[in-house]
Scaffold this motif. Structure first.
Motif, PDB file in Angstrom:
ATOM      1  N   PRO A 109      49.452  54.541  57.328  1.00 29.79           N
ATOM      2  CA  PRO A 109      48.102  55.004  57.027  1.00 29.79           C
ATOM      3  C   PRO A 109      47.113  54.518  58.092  1.00 29.79           C
ATOM      4  CG  PRO A 109      48.569  53.080  55.685  1.00 29.79           C
ATOM      5  CD  PRO A 109      49.805  53.350  56.501  1.00 29.79           C
ATOM      6  N   ALA A 110      46.323  55.442  58.576  1.00 30.45           N
ATOM      7  CA  ALA A 110      45.345  55.078  59.597  1.00 30.45           C
ATOM      8  C   ALA A 110      44.056  55.863  59.399  1.00 30.45           C
ATOM      9  CB  ALA A 110      45.913  55.347  60.977  1.00 30.45           C
ATOM     10  N   TYR A 168      40.299  60.607  57.502  1.00 31.26           N
ATOM     11  CA  TYR A 168      41.496  60.193  56.759  1.00 31.26           C
ATOM     12  C   TYR A 168      42.608  61.173  57.145  1.00 31.26           C
ATOM     13  CZ  TYR A 168      38.292  57.855  53.365  1.00 31.26           C
ATOM     14  OH  TYR A 168      37.335  57.085  52.751  1.00 31.26           O
ATOM     15  N   MET A 169      43.841  60.707  57.116  1.00 26.79           N
ATOM     16  CA  MET A 169      45.017  61.580  57.305  1.00 26.79           C
ATOM     17  C   MET A 169      44.894  62.460  58.552  1.00 26.79           C
ATOM     18  SD  MET A 169      45.526  62.716  53.332  1.00 26.79           S
ATOM     19  CE  MET A 169      43.794  62.730  52.926  1.00 26.79           C
ATOM     20  N   VAL A 221      38.304  59.864  46.155  1.00 25.01           N
ATOM     21  CA  VAL A 221      38.090  60.152  47.585  1.00 25.01           C
ATOM     22  C   VAL A 221      39.442  60.493  48.199  1.00 25.01           C
ATOM     23  CG1 VAL A 221      37.218  59.305  49.795  1.00 25.01           C
ATOM     24  CG2 VAL A 221      36.107  58.575  47.681  1.00 25.01           C
ATOM     25  N   PHE A 222      39.678  61.743  48.438  1.00 25.08           N
ATOM     26  CA  PHE A 222      40.945  62.234  48.996  1.00 25.08           C
ATOM     27  C   PHE A 222      42.154  61.641  48.267  1.00 25.08           C
ATOM     28  CE2 PHE A 222      38.037  62.232  52.816  1.00 25.08           C
ATOM     29  CZ  PHE A 222      37.715  63.569  52.690  1.00 25.08           C
ATOM     30  N   ALA A 230      44.531  49.133  57.449  1.00 27.35           N
ATOM     31  CA  ALA A 230      43.267  48.419  57.286  1.00 27.35           C
ATOM     32  C   ALA A 230      43.360  47.360  56.192  1.00 27.35           C
ATOM     33  CB  ALA A 230      42.163  49.417  56.937  1.00 27.35           C
ATOM     34  N   GLY A 281      45.541  54.135  45.842  1.00 27.40           N
ATOM     35  CA  GLY A 281      44.929  53.393  46.940  1.00 27.40           C
ATOM     36  C   GLY A 281      43.481  53.828  47.120  1.00 27.40           C
ATOM     37  N   GLY A 282      42.643  52.908  47.590  1.00 25.66           N
ATOM     38  CA  GLY A 282      41.236  53.241  47.854  1.00 25.66           C
ATOM     39  C   GLY A 282      40.507  53.606  46.581  1.00 25.66           C
ATOM     40  N   ASP A 283      39.817  54.733  46.616  1.00 27.88           N
ATOM     41  CA  ASP A 283      39.115  55.240  45.441  1.00 27.88           C
ATOM     42  C   ASP A 283      39.830  56.513  44.974  1.00 27.88           C
ATOM     43  OD1 ASP A 283      36.174  55.206  44.011  1.00 27.88           O
ATOM     44  OD2 ASP A 283      36.994  57.227  44.223  1.00 27.88           O
ATOM     45  N   PRO A 342      41.335  49.300  49.618  1.00 29.65           N
ATOM     46  CA  PRO A 342      42.042  49.666  50.847  1.00 29.65           C
ATOM     47  C   PRO A 342      43.394  48.990  51.054  1.00 29.65           C
ATOM     48  CG  PRO A 342      40.100  48.309  51.337  1.00 29.65           C
ATOM     49  CD  PRO A 342      40.068  48.599  49.872  1.00 29.65           C
ATOM     50  N   THR A 353      36.841  52.696  48.871  1.00 31.00           N
ATOM     51  CA  THR A 353      37.607  53.642  49.676  1.00 31.00           C
ATOM     52  C   THR A 353      37.918  53.034  51.050  1.00 31.00           C
ATOM     53  OG1 THR A 353      37.739  55.916  50.446  1.00 31.00           O
ATOM     54  CG2 THR A 353      35.574  54.900  50.576  1.00 31.00           C
ATOM     55  N   SER A 354      39.107  53.350  51.571  1.00 33.03           N
ATOM     56  CA  SER A 354      39.523  52.756  52.852  1.00 33.03           C
ATOM     57  C   SER A 354      38.556  53.128  53.971  1.00 33.03           C
ATOM     58  CB  SER A 354      40.937  53.210  53.204  1.00 33.03           C
ATOM     59  OG  SER A 354      40.993  54.616  53.282  1.00 33.03           O
TER      60      SER A 354
END
Ligand SMILES: C[S@@+](CC[C@H](N)C(=O)[O-])C[C@H]1O[C@@H](n2cnc3c(N)ncnc32)[C@H](O)[C@@H]1O
Length: 269
Positions: free
Chosen positions: A242-243, A185-186, A109-110, A215, A104-106, A28, A134-135
């Protein structure tokens, strides 16, 4: 002694063969969430192609001679087209280099990791995938929001608020009827419509909701609200990408956990 046997040299982890692409997740944001596989990949890679969500401190783990290529969106300028990224990865691998594609993240995953893996497979380029946190799960945990909690929820939905094309558009009202926690996400831009559709579908308007911006990073901001107010509160407090947006009873546990942790800290003094 703890740490004695911690060996993250390429000898104890897989060697990164030249001419291959490793598709890796950087977690994340905070480099502390990197996996050992990914740290080892960073140390071995000849070239690193990374997204905007990869924190600069993560790249400090790279080999000093590695070439670092930014392939994300910057300052509102359009990002490199997805097919150009695919071509770049293929070209770099065919130059017999160790290519680290870092997201970023995984990556799955998106993160368009699936698309990139397919492009590589179709081109006959050998690749491996190493996941990241993932975040939508790591960011929640770091914000003291359990993704699942016995007695509260038996499922959690990870969804994107950004629908790239119509045929994959989500039926938010149907998701509202399920009354399951959602991690979005997004969703900063589309939140007003999503929240309204969830309520129209039957989700309680006063369901707790939280927004987590950046995060795990030093400039992280967290806001707690309710489903009917969250979009307005987000705008008022100028939260931006990013949120993550979390909607569901699991958000309530954050306040509970924080209160108990404060109490425990006070008693320990
Ligand atoms: C293209 S998606 C990539 C998701 C990534 N593959 C993952 O597994 O976390 C980008 C979205 O992920 C979420 N995101 C990623 N990192 C974040 C962070 N540190 N803080 C909050 N949201 C984050 C935001 O919703 C952001 O708009």
């Amino acid at each position: 002694m703890i740490g004695r046997s911690l060996d993250i040299s390429p000898a104890s982890l897989p060697a990164f063969p030249p001419g291959t692409v490793w598709l890796c997740g950087a977690g994340p944001g905070d480099p502390g969430h990197l996996t050992l596989y990914v740290v080892s990949a960073l140390r071995q890679a000849d070239v690193i192609v990374h997204d905007a969500l990869v924190d600069p401190r993560v790249l400090d783990f790279a080999h000093p001679e590695a070439e670092i290529i930014f392939a994300g969106k910057r300052g509102g300028k359009p990002s490199i087209a997805q097919d150009e990224i695919g071509e770049m990865l293929i070209t770099l691998a065919r130059q017999n280099r160790r290519v680290l594609r870092l997201k970023g993240g995984d990556p799955f995953v998106f993160g368009r990791g699936g698309e990139e893996a397919l492009v590589l497979a179709e081109a006959g380029v050998p690749f491996r995938v190493f996941p990241g946190i993932t975040s939508g799960l790591g960011g929640l945990a770091m914000a003291s929001i359990p993704a699942t909690m016995r007695g509260v929820n038996q499922a959690v939905i990870l969804a994107t608020g950004h629908s790239a094309d119509d045929h994959t558009r989500l039926d938010w009202a149907a998701l509202g009827r399920l009354k399951l926690p959602l991690v979005l996400y997004m969703a900063v831009r589309t939140l007003p419509d999503i929240a309204a559709a969830l309520v129209a579908g039957g989700m309680d308007a006063d369901t707790p909701a939280a927004v987590i911006e950046n995060a795990t990073l030093p400039d992280e901001r967290i806001m707690v609200s309710t489903l009917d107010r969250v979009a307005k509160d987000l705008e008022r407090q100028a939260f931006g990408p990013p949120a993550l947006v979390v909607i569901g009873e699991i958000v309530r546990l954050r306040e509970e956990l924080r209160l108990l942790a404060l109490q425990a800290a006070r008693e320990a003094v």
